[in-house]
Scaffold this active site. Structure first.
Site, PDB file in Angstrom:
ATOM      1  N   GLY A  75      23.686  -0.497  45.811  1.00  0.00           N
ATOM      2  CA  GLY A  75      23.000  -0.930  44.605  1.00  0.00           C
ATOM      3  C   GLY A  75      23.822  -0.710  43.365  1.00  0.00           C
ATOM      4  CB  THR A  76      27.003   1.113  42.797  1.00  0.00           C
ATOM      5  OG1 THR A  76      26.409   2.298  43.325  1.00  0.00           O
ATOM      6  CG2 THR A  76      27.887   1.482  41.622  1.00  0.00           C
ATOM      7  CG  HIS A 131      21.942  -3.885  31.387  1.00  0.00           C
ATOM      8  ND1 HIS A 131      22.483  -5.154  31.463  1.00  0.00           N
ATOM      9  CD2 HIS A 131      21.240  -3.715  32.533  1.00  0.00           C
ATOM     10  CE1 HIS A 131      22.124  -5.713  32.606  1.00  0.00           C
ATOM     11  NE2 HIS A 131      21.371  -4.863  33.271  1.00  0.00           N
ATOM     12  CE  LYS A 135      24.960  -2.821  33.881  1.00  0.00           C
ATOM     13  NZ  LYS A 135      24.823  -2.106  35.179  1.00  0.00           N
ATOM     14  N   GLY A 141      26.460  -6.308  37.135  1.00  0.00           N
ATOM     15  CA  GLY A 141      26.600  -6.889  38.464  1.00  0.00           C
ATOM     16  C   GLY A 141      25.765  -8.144  38.633  1.00  0.00           C
ATOM     17  CB  THR A 142      22.395  -9.084  37.397  1.00  0.00           C
ATOM     18  OG1 THR A 142      21.777  -7.969  38.043  1.00  0.00           O
ATOM     19  CG2 THR A 142      21.481 -10.289  37.484  1.00  0.00           C
TER      20      THR A 142
END
Length: 270
Positions: A75-76, A131, A135, A141-142
């Protein structure tokens, strides 16, 4: 049969949310909750390793899990298509599954899929993502995943039109798509994809308001998928039949591996 889980980065924001889901999910048992600085050998008793650490050590977590013959759910952020490609032969050789999830939100997955579906009809496409100021990585990443999906959808059309990208203020190009990253207090996560054509524009916006509520359904889907996966899979759309077909892509069934690389959105199961 109970799947024993180790979480690396369990003390962070995402890791804490994942931990809560794992502890409440039938068929899963948390056997190790590690910070990003703990000894990686603590994953030895797990069947499934979840990486919610930081970009600087994520590759080490994945490598350690694969070398031990364990499936990994990542999930990183910070994993580009190029970095993921380096993992694929390692996963195949070890006969394990490595599942990369840039975003566990179902709404985010739909936003990226809709953007990719529309990408073949607009030549100017840019992404603005925001974000909180804590962060570490940018672009998110998205946003990287969305840009790669847009590029895959435009394989027969060519790169997007992005004038003056030699100027730093024009953002960072990923797969020809300019991405602009905002890091500021008062926001959780927001992505806007702006597609422009002659005389019109289309904006596809996704906002995360409550991460715990937004991510939990996708985490459950990813847990079930990662437990039995083989090879490399990228994105929740690899486990969701969301009914969107990219321009020029053939119809496929569920379970497509690495939708961005194939230029398709199809799969079943954020």
């Amino acid at each position: 049969m109970t799947t024993r889980v180790a979480i690396v980065g369990a003390t962070g924001k995402l890791g804490s949310i994942i931990r809560g889901v794992v502890e409440g999910e039938e068929g899963f048992e948390l056997v190790a909750a590690l910070s990003s600085r703990d000894d990686i050998q603590a994953i030895d008793d797990a069947d499934l390793v979840i990486d919610a650490s930081v970009p600087a050590i994520s590759i080490d977590v994945v490598r350690a899990a694969v070398e031990r013959g364990k499936n990994v759910l990542v999930g990183t952020s910070g994993w580009s298509a190029e970095r993921i490609a380096l993992v694929r032969p390692l996963a195949d050789a070890a006969d394990v599954g490595v599942v990369f999830i840039p975003n566990f939100s179902l709404g985010s997955v739909m936003g990226s899929a809709l953007s990719a579906a529309a990408a073949g009809f607009f030549d100017s496409i840019e992404i603005v993502e925001a974000h909180r100021e804590t962060k570490i990585d940018s672009p998110s990443g998205t946003a990287v995943r969305t840009a790669e999906m847009i590029a895959a959808a435009r394989q027969g059309t060519g790169p997007v039109q992005a004038p003056h990208v030699d100027q730093r203020a024009r953002g960072q190009q990923v797969a020809s798509v300019p991405i602009h990253s905002l890091r500021r207090p008062g926001v959780v996560a927001r992505q806007e994809v702006i597609l422009s054509g002659a005389g019109e524009s289309l904006s596809i916006v996704h906002d995360t308001v409550d991460p715990a509520l937004a991510y939990a359904p996708g985490i459950r889907i990813a847990l079930a998928a990662a437990r039995d996966a083989r090879g490399v899979h990228v994105g929740l759309d690899s486990f969701l039949d969301i009914g969107i077909r990219l321009p020029g892509a053939p119809k496929t069934g569920a379970g497509v591996t690495d939708g961005a690389a194939s230029g398709q959105i199809a799969a079943t199961t954020p």
